[in-house]
Design an enzyme around this catalytic site. Structure first.
Site, PDB file in Angstrom:
ATOM      1  N   ASP A 127       2.354   3.585   2.929  1.00  0.00           N
ATOM      2  CA  ASP A 127       1.168   4.396   2.017  1.00  0.00           C
ATOM      3  C   ASP A 127       1.618   5.397   1.678  1.00  0.00           C
ATOM      4  O   ASP A 127       2.900   5.849   0.608  1.00  0.00           O
ATOM      5  CB  ASP A 127       0.695   4.830   3.727  1.00  0.00           C
ATOM      6  CG  ASP A 127      -1.022   5.198   3.423  1.00  0.00           C
ATOM      7  OD1 ASP A 127      -1.028   5.223   2.062  1.00  0.00           O
ATOM      8  OD2 ASP A 127      -1.955   5.713   5.128  1.00  0.00           O
ATOM      9  N   ASN A 128       1.783   7.229   2.692  1.00  0.00           N
ATOM     10  CA  ASN A 128       2.332   7.953   1.854  1.00  0.00           C
ATOM     11  C   ASN A 128       3.627   8.172   2.188  1.00  0.00           C
ATOM     12  O   ASN A 128       3.591   8.208   3.134  1.00  0.00           O
ATOM     13  CB  ASN A 128       0.964   9.144   2.150  1.00  0.00           C
ATOM     14  CG  ASN A 128      -0.405   9.089   1.402  1.00  0.00           C
ATOM     15  OD1 ASN A 128      -1.206   8.370   1.775  1.00  0.00           O
ATOM     16  ND2 ASN A 128      -0.464   9.668   0.694  1.00  0.00           N
TER      17      ASN A 128
ATOM     18  N   GLU B  30     -11.432   5.482   6.900  1.00  0.00           N
ATOM     19  CA  GLU B  30     -10.118   6.194   7.318  1.00  0.00           C
ATOM     20  C   GLU B  30     -10.398   7.677   8.057  1.00  0.00           C
ATOM     21  O   GLU B  30     -10.364   8.421   7.847  1.00  0.00           O
ATOM     22  CB  GLU B  30      -9.504   6.684   5.914  1.00  0.00           C
ATOM     23  CG  GLU B  30      -8.069   6.824   6.934  1.00  0.00           C
ATOM     24  CD  GLU B  30      -7.574   7.440   4.910  1.00  0.00           C
ATOM     25  OE1 GLU B  30      -5.511   7.856   5.626  1.00  0.00           O
ATOM     26  OE2 GLU B  30      -7.596   6.882   4.077  1.00  0.00           O
TER      27      GLU B  30
ATOM     28  N   LYS C 237       1.124  10.763  -5.902  1.00  0.00           N
ATOM     29  CA  LYS C 237       1.452  12.130  -5.297  1.00  0.00           C
ATOM     30  C   LYS C 237       2.827  12.259  -4.339  1.00  0.00           C
ATOM     31  O   LYS C 237       3.421  13.107  -3.649  1.00  0.00           O
ATOM     32  CB  LYS C 237       0.252  11.951  -3.617  1.00  0.00           C
ATOM     33  CG  LYS C 237      -0.944  11.562  -3.949  1.00  0.00           C
ATOM     34  CD  LYS C 237      -1.987  10.958  -2.878  1.00  0.00           C
ATOM     35  CE  LYS C 237      -3.292  10.723  -3.565  1.00  0.00           C
ATOM     36  NZ  LYS C 237      -3.714   9.599  -3.762  1.00  0.00           N
TER      37      LYS C 237
ATOM     38  N   HIS D 172      -9.771   1.135   0.290  1.00  0.00           N
ATOM     39  CA  HIS D 172      -8.959   2.491   1.725  1.00  0.00           C
ATOM     40  C   HIS D 172     -10.568   2.725   2.416  1.00  0.00           C
ATOM     41  O   HIS D 172     -11.756   2.372   1.792  1.00  0.00           O
ATOM     42  CB  HIS D 172      -9.182   3.840   1.422  1.00  0.00           C
ATOM     43  CG  HIS D 172      -7.649   4.179   0.018  1.00  0.00           C
ATOM     44  ND1 HIS D 172      -7.152   3.368  -0.464  1.00  0.00           N
ATOM     45  CD2 HIS D 172      -6.718   4.596   1.022  1.00  0.00           C
ATOM     46  CE1 HIS D 172      -6.033   3.552  -0.865  1.00  0.00           C
ATOM     47  NE2 HIS D 172      -5.541   4.357  -0.124  1.00  0.00           N
TER      48      HIS D 172
ATOM     49  N   HIS E  81       1.746   5.380  -2.296  1.00  0.00           N
ATOM     50  CA  HIS E  81       1.137   6.432  -3.471  1.00  0.00           C
ATOM     51  C   HIS E  81       2.052   6.774  -4.137  1.00  0.00           C
ATOM     52  O   HIS E  81       2.552   7.857  -3.497  1.00  0.00           O
ATOM     53  CB  HIS E  81      -0.174   7.320  -2.496  1.00  0.00           C
ATOM     54  CG  HIS E  81      -1.380   6.530  -1.950  1.00  0.00           C
ATOM     55  ND1 HIS E  81      -2.261   6.568  -2.001  1.00  0.00           N
ATOM     56  CD2 HIS E  81      -1.005   6.221  -0.985  1.00  0.00           C
ATOM     57  CE1 HIS E  81      -3.276   6.325  -1.969  1.00  0.00           C
ATOM     58  NE2 HIS E  81      -2.076   5.977  -0.932  1.00  0.00           N
TER      59      HIS E  81
ATOM     60  N   HIS F 254       0.543  -1.511   0.180  1.00  0.00           N
ATOM     61  CA  HIS F 254      -0.280   0.241  -0.227  1.00  0.00           C
ATOM     62  C   HIS F 254       0.886   1.312   0.064  1.00  0.00           C
ATOM     63  O   HIS F 254       1.395   1.563   1.277  1.00  0.00           O
ATOM     64  CB  HIS F 254      -0.903  -0.178   1.533  1.00  0.00           C
ATOM     65  CG  HIS F 254      -2.012   1.296   1.681  1.00  0.00           C
ATOM     66  ND1 HIS F 254      -3.546   0.827   0.934  1.00  0.00           N
ATOM     67  CD2 HIS F 254      -1.991   2.547   1.391  1.00  0.00           C
ATOM     68  CE1 HIS F 254      -3.729   1.856   1.556  1.00  0.00           C
ATOM     69  NE2 HIS F 254      -3.442   2.927   1.199  1.00  0.00           N
TER      70      HIS F 254
END
Length: 398
Positions: free
Chosen positions: A304-305, A207, A61, A204, A58, A56
């Site tokens: 994640d991010n 959240e 971004k 997602h 991104h 997971h």
């Protein structure tokens, strides 16, 4: 960037502490594969574990934190800031940022990765095209899988077009689910698309910290009804941290019976949930890992991010993310290694296990075991792929 290393034809590493095995071991590799793995009479060879699977992230971004106007005050504030930044997403911009992310992940030991890609219209976004090309270029180093990410309400409208492209490109269908009206019918529509096009699903979901956020319940029920065990992954699940414990126990039991997976994201969720200026957050927004695994749900941990409006830190180092999870969630450090390696790898249809006949691809820490490696952030790390060591990351410093 990461440079290629000369091929090492063969050799033996001795006295290794091996993830998941007692005692110490000698590992002999030849022509890129493990040919002998046997108990050792020596010690001090370091700690060895399989390479990492980051299920997971991104990449569309990533590395935009320097362009954000302020620190995100909430999840939806971060969403708005990132939406504004898409005006800067040219081919060159996307390639440069994603290339850096992949190179860093590769150097840290990641072999498999799933990246979500924001998708808001019928046509595939530019980032999907760019990352599809990069997936082909990086195959064999970091095998990259793409998952579309569309708000649930939008996906109901444009889902047919999205699903067709995702199927053609071998991707995964994804949706952002959070307190939607007419939730059951909209979730059924997403599952209809998945069945029609033969796609796995990655949500997602929930959240946030509102106890009434219960999208995961509907996803679990639909997974069971469609007999889609092993094909539906739920990410985040922050609301499970604040719902009634008895209610959560039943949800997790049903999730295990249905065969859903759960991805927990300790970086961005800890950073965004219960935040605000001038106050210390009390709630960390992390789904109940221990209880989920005890119920029988496969639990995975992801980056994640990374350095964007959602989370301005990180380096695509899943081992560092694991350290954060061990501390925040009180995980027995030796007992959760599969959550960043074997577990997500299986979910993506791959096997990263270390055994005779398998590729000589692994991570070796200059440490006595996983606890020692986690305790010393600067512990020397070697990443091996097919019998050769990968050099450390060399590239632009973001």
């Amino acid at each position: 960037m990461v440079m290629n290393a000369p091929q090492i034809q063969g050799g033996t590493l001795t006295g290794l502490s091996l993830a998941g095995r007692d005692g110490t071991w000698d590992l002999t590799h030849q022509d890129g594969r493990i040919v002998v793995l046997r108990p050792s009479t020596t010690t001090g060879g370091g700690f060895v574990m399989p390479r990492l699977a980051d299920i997971h992230v991104h990449l569309d971004k990533t590395f935009t934190a320097c362009r954000m106007p302020h620190r995100a005050q909430s999840l939806f504030d971060a969403i708005d800031m990132m939406a504004a930044d898409t005006a800067n997403w040219t081919v060159d911009d996307l390639k440069k940022r994603a290339e850096t992310g992949l190179a860093r992940a590769y150097a840290h030991g990641t072999a498999l990765m799933r990246s979500h890609v924001d998708w808001h219209g019928k046509e595939a976004p530019l980032a999907w095209s760019v990352l599809s090309d990069m997936a082909r270029q990086w195959r064999g180093r970091v095998d990259l899988q793409l998952a579309s990410l569309t708000p649930l309400d939008d996906l109901v409208e444009i889902g047919a077009s999205v699903a067709r492209t995702v199927r053609e490109d071998g991707g995964v269908l994804g949706a952002f689910v959070y307190r939607n009206e007419d939730l059951c019918q909209k979730i059924r529509t997403v599952f209809d698309l998945a069945e029609k096009h033969g796609l796995d699903l990655d949500f997602h979901v929930d959240e946030g910290l509102e106890p009434e956020a219960c999208g995961i319940d509907t996803i679990i029920a639909e997974t069971a009804r469609r007999s889609m065990a092993g094909h539906v992954l739920c990410g985040h699940g922050c609301a499970l941290a604040v719902r009634d414990p008895d209610e959560v126990r039943l949800v997790l039991e049903k999730g295990a019976e249905a065969g859903v997976g759960l991805t927990v994201l300790p970086g961005a969720n800890s950073y965004l949930q219960d935040g605000g200026p001038g106050r210390t957050p009390r709630l960390r927004g992390l789904a109940p890992l221990h209880e989920a695994r005890a119920a029988g749900i496969p639990v995975m941990i992801g980056s994640d991010n990374v350095r964007d409006g959602f989370y301005p830190y990180g380096d695509y180092d899943l081992w560092d993310v694991y350290r954060l999870a061990v501390l925040n969630r009180h995980l027995p450090h030796h007992d959760w290694l599969e959550s960043i390696s074997a577990g997500p790898a299986r979910w993506m249809g791959r096997d990263l296990g270390l055994r005779e006949g398998a590729p000589a691809s692994f991570i070796r820490f200059d440490a006595r075991g996983p606890g020692d490696a986690l305790s010393r952030a600067g512990a020397r790390r070697e990443v091996w792929q097919n019998g050769r060591r990968i050099p450390e990351f060399q590239g632009d410093d973001r």
